[in-house]
Design a protein around this motif. Structure first.
Motif, PDB file in Angstrom:
ATOM      1  N   TRP A 293      -2.029  68.748  -7.346  1.00  0.00           N
ATOM      2  CA  TRP A 293      -3.079  67.793  -6.950  1.00  0.00           C
ATOM      3  C   TRP A 293      -3.117  68.066  -5.397  1.00  0.00           C
ATOM      4  O   TRP A 293      -4.231  67.965  -4.693  1.00  0.00           O
ATOM      5  CB  TRP A 293      -2.675  66.404  -7.072  1.00  0.00           C
TER       6      TRP A 293
ATOM      7  N   SER B 202      -9.393  64.765  -6.929  1.00  0.00           N
ATOM      8  CA  SER B 202      -9.537  64.785  -8.174  1.00  0.00           C
ATOM      9  C   SER B 202      -9.020  63.705  -8.991  1.00  0.00           C
ATOM     10  O   SER B 202      -7.712  63.122  -8.244  1.00  0.00           O
ATOM     11  CB  SER B 202      -8.676  66.092  -8.924  1.00  0.00           C
TER      12      SER B 202
ATOM     13  N   GLY C  27      -8.759  63.466 -12.307  1.00  0.00           N
ATOM     14  CA  GLY C  27      -8.376  63.877 -13.656  1.00  0.00           C
ATOM     15  C   GLY C  27      -7.526  65.052 -13.644  1.00  0.00           C
ATOM     16  O   GLY C  27      -7.611  65.898 -14.663  1.00  0.00           O
ATOM     17  N   HIS C  28      -6.388  65.033 -12.859  1.00  0.00           N
ATOM     18  CA  HIS C  28      -5.418  65.999 -12.954  1.00  0.00           C
ATOM     19  C   HIS C  28      -4.780  66.282 -14.649  1.00  0.00           C
ATOM     20  O   HIS C  28      -4.060  67.102 -14.752  1.00  0.00           O
ATOM     21  CB  HIS C  28      -4.478  66.392 -11.765  1.00  0.00           C
ATOM     22  N   ALA C  29      -4.880  65.106 -15.328  1.00  0.00           N
ATOM     23  CA  ALA C  29      -4.416  64.956 -16.521  1.00  0.00           C
ATOM     24  C   ALA C  29      -5.034  66.084 -17.528  1.00  0.00           C
ATOM     25  O   ALA C  29      -4.172  66.814 -18.377  1.00  0.00           O
ATOM     26  CB  ALA C  29      -4.418  63.643 -17.275  1.00  0.00           C
TER      27      ALA C  29
ATOM     28  N   THR D 230     -14.223  65.145 -12.671  1.00  0.00           N
ATOM     29  CA  THR D 230     -12.751  65.608 -13.132  1.00  0.00           C
ATOM     30  C   THR D 230     -12.158  64.376 -14.086  1.00  0.00           C
ATOM     31  O   THR D 230     -11.665  64.735 -15.129  1.00  0.00           O
ATOM     32  CB  THR D 230     -11.719  65.617 -12.112  1.00  0.00           C
ATOM     33  N   LEU D 231     -12.453  63.101 -13.780  1.00  0.00           N
ATOM     34  CA  LEU D 231     -11.929  62.037 -14.691  1.00  0.00           C
ATOM     35  C   LEU D 231     -12.538  62.211 -16.090  1.00  0.00           C
ATOM     36  O   LEU D 231     -12.012  62.049 -17.194  1.00  0.00           O
ATOM     37  CB  LEU D 231     -12.402  60.571 -14.056  1.00  0.00           C
TER      38      LEU D 231
ATOM     39  N   ALA E 177     -11.006  64.978 -18.153  1.00  0.00           N
ATOM     40  CA  ALA E 177      -9.673  64.659 -18.656  1.00  0.00           C
ATOM     41  C   ALA E 177      -9.946  63.692 -19.803  1.00  0.00           C
ATOM     42  O   ALA E 177      -9.264  63.963 -20.854  1.00  0.00           O
ATOM     43  CB  ALA E 177      -8.921  63.792 -17.698  1.00  0.00           C
TER      44      ALA E 177
ATOM     45  N   THR F  73      -0.171  72.296 -11.920  1.00  0.00           N
ATOM     46  CA  THR F  73       0.117  71.056 -12.826  1.00  0.00           C
ATOM     47  C   THR F  73       0.270  71.364 -14.276  1.00  0.00           C
ATOM     48  O   THR F  73       0.866  70.635 -15.070  1.00  0.00           O
ATOM     49  CB  THR F  73      -1.245  69.969 -12.601  1.00  0.00           C
TER      50      THR F  73
ATOM     51  N   SER G  40      -3.284  61.221 -14.332  1.00  0.00           N
ATOM     52  CA  SER G  40      -4.127  61.696 -13.115  1.00  0.00           C
ATOM     53  C   SER G  40      -3.733  61.018 -11.984  1.00  0.00           C
ATOM     54  O   SER G  40      -3.547  61.165 -10.734  1.00  0.00           O
ATOM     55  CB  SER G  40      -5.391  61.422 -13.535  1.00  0.00           C
TER      56      SER G  40
END
Lengths: 304, 330
Positions: free
Chosen positions: B49, B60, B62-64, B121-122, B125, B222, B247
């Motif tokens: 991230w 971001s 939404g890195h999930a 991004t959210l 994810a 990630t 995230s």
């Protein structure tokens, strides 16, 4: 089986299908109205402050718990509680924007995003700590009553929510179009430096706008609680829907939020009918992504 | 590189990594090692991230999406295709990187910045989460269980320390990579795009290419964290792998540690998870029972305090207190 019998059967199932379709459509419109009300607060805040309030969903959860507590502890009906909670949430929103969000974010957009995210984390988990993750609901005598329209049975609380949303939207429009505060809000939204030069207290107007947006959530919570369940994470489900509506309707557009809310309500209801509950949600996100990626100004062309 | 071993930035990295490497000799309790292993996984996710958001300025939420991609890829490669996890690991990382490229191409091409990029991004994810939760291929809501077969050749270790050292080597690699990038031409472009994209473009920086490169690397790093997570717990489901909490953690650690600094994600993850444990223990002791969510309330407060008073996190505070302290920031 004869040809006529088969024709009769398919005719009958078509009628049935039409009925199911119509009832899904009507339910979608009714739910969509409450979505619109939630989105209204979000879009108003965006339109004036140009910030995305990530705490919107958590604040809605808070409001729903407030309705729950008002009912359990004080025996207040949600439709009466609305007159107490709405001003209360206005004040809370005002204070939050003026005394927390603004000072903490030093006027940087990225920071505002993070501060509102922080607020949402705090609210959501404080509720989790107090109420645990149980799902709760309130019992009201009219919870399951229905209104018959033709062949359709519509849930009374949802019809009330629909009508109330339209009334709130009209009131909001009147406030913005006619009142002095409304004029000041519109002036700040268009050109804040110019507004400040004309003697408008921009910080105050920002906070008032945030307060109004938050107050919309209190109203939405009171309208939702007779038919919805509440748990500490319930706001998440609503907030992405609200974002979708705001993006679809054009960031900052009130008419867009109303139309977007109704569209999303219908899309959710119909895709739930045809693709099943869990994939039904996908429809909303796909709309969200497609609009953001390919038409970020929204369907109605408000300036993004 | 000019400067001596201690001042060119590589020295401190090696010292910190060496200190972390001997840590398991001090604590042999399984719970401590589990905790430390988890800290490293969060660090790795946060490093991904930090590269994109800390250096590139693209926040971001939404890195999930990448974490889950890595976790599901390594798990499904074993369960569905019988692949060895060591072979599946590079595959999972590549898939995460590819997800980054595609997601980045779609959103940067549409010129989404700031809040819009965060929202997109959210949403990605969430789409992945719902799909993983609904599709039979990914095991639906039941998730994926990686069969237990404890063998180093099977990426499952009898000794918890082995996993810890493996995770540490990933973190160490990314520390070095981040430091190297920060001092490279690409790093300079990235920071230029963060500070003022239009100005950077006017100077001839290909902003789209720079951002794409950053999100590709970010997604890969990630995804590696997700893969490690899957191998550590041998079980994942849609909410664990693609849940919004991943995230948030990937973003909280660098912000609290020091956004856009080499050590930020590591410092933040240690502090955040350590504080989380302390808070949970304290309230359990105070109330005689667990108080769910209280650690996260503390995280939220910390996030706001950091944004308000410590824009460069703990590393920034240290640097302000001791001007001679240098952490190799670009």
């Amino acid at each position: 089986m004869g040809v006529r019998a088969r024709a009769f059967l398919s005719h009958g199932s078509m009628m049935l299908k039409l009925d199911i379709f119509l009832s899904a459509l009507a339910n979608g419109l009714l739910t969509g109205a409450v979505y619109a009300l939630i989105a209204l607060g979000l879009t108003l805040i965006y339109g004036v402050l140009h910030i995305i309030n990530f705490a919107h969903g958590a604040t809605l959860t808070l409001a729903m718990f407030a309705v729950f507590v008002a009912h359990q502890a004080f025996g207040l009906d949600p439709y009466i509680a609305v007159f107490i909670l709405t001003p209360l949430f206005f004040v809370m929103g005002y204070a939050l924007q003026r005394f927390v969000i603004t000072p903490a974010s030093h006027g940087d957009d990225g920071n505002i995003l993070l501060v509102t995210l922080g607020i949402s984390i705090i609210i959501e988990n404080a509720l989790l700590a107090i109420f645990r993750s149980d799902t709760r609901s309130i019992d009201v005598p009219y919870g399951f009553s229905v209104i018959e329209v033709g062949t359709l049975f519509l849930s009374t609380p949802k019809v009330i929510a629909f009508v109330a949303t339209l009334a709130v939207a009209a009131l909001l429009w009147l406030l913005l179009a006619r009142s002095d505060t409304g004029k000041a809000i519109r002036a700040v939204a268009k050109e804040k430096t110019g507004a400040a030069l004309c003697g408008i207290d921009v910080a105050h107007i920002y906070a008032v706008t945030f307060g109004i947006g938050t107050a919309c959530l209190a109203i939405a919570a009171c309208l939702l609680m007779p038919t919805f369940l509440v748990n500490p994470r319930v706001g998440n489900a609503f907030v992405l829907v609200a974002f979708t509506i705001v993006v679809l309707g054009g960031m900052g557009s009130i008419g867009g939020a109303l139309a977007g809310g109704l569209i999303i309500g219908v899309v959710e209801s119909l895709s739930g009918l045809y693709f099943g509950e869990s994939l039904g949600q996908i429809g909303i996100f796909l709309i969200f992504l497609i609009v953001l990626l390919f038409r970020p100004t929204g369907l109605f062309g408000a300036k993004a | 590189m000019k400067g001596g071993f201690l001042t060119n930035g590589y020295g401190p990295i090696l010292i910190v990594v060496a200190a972390l490497a001997v840590l398991p000799f001090g604590f042999s309790a399984n719970t401590t090692l589990n905790f430390l292993g988890f800290v490293l996984i969060v660090t790795l996710a946060a490093q991904g991230w930090n590269l994109l958001a800390g250096y590139g300025g693209q926040f971001s939420f939404g890195h999930a999406a990448f974490f889950g991609m890595g976790a599901y890829a390594i798990a499904l490669a074993q369960v569905r295709f019988g692949l060895n996890p060591w072979l599946a690991l590079p595959l999972a990382i590549s898939l995460g990187a590819l997800t980054g490229t595609i997601l980045g191409y779609l959103s940067f091409r549409a010129r989404l910045r700031g809040s819009y990029f965060a929202l997109v991004t959210l949403a990605f994810a969430e789409v992945f989460r719902i799909l993983a939760n609904a599709s039979a291929f990914t095991g639906g809501a039941a998730g994926v269980l990686i069969p237990l077969r404890i063998e180093a050749a099977n990426f499952q270790f009898a000794d918890k320390r082995s996993f810890y050292w493996l995770a540490l080597s990933f973190v160490a690699f990314v520390l070095l990579l981040t430091h190297w990038i920060a001092r490279s031409r690409f790093g300079a472009y990235l920071v230029a795009v963060r500070e003022n994209e239009d100005a950077a473009r006017a100077l001839g920086v290909d902003a789209l290419a720079v951002k794409l490169k950053a999100i590709t690397l970010s997604g890969g790093i990630t995804a590696a964290a997700g893969s490690l997570y899957a191998q550590k717990f041998l079980y994942i489901d849609a909410n664990l792998a693609f849940g919004p909490w991943i995230s948030v953690e990937a973003l909280l650690a660098p912000i609290i540690g020091g956004i856009g600094t080499v050590f930020g994600p590591l410092a933040g993850a240690v502090l955040l998870l350590g504080l989380g444990e302390i808070t949970k223990t304290f309230f359990t002791w105070l109330l005689g029972g667990a108080l769910p969510g209280i650690d996260l309330v503390v995280f939220g407060v910390l996030l706001i305090l950091c944004v308000a008073f410590a824009p460069r996190g703990v590393i920034g505070l240290l640097r302000r207190l001791a001007p001679s302290f240098r952490g190799g920031r670009a």
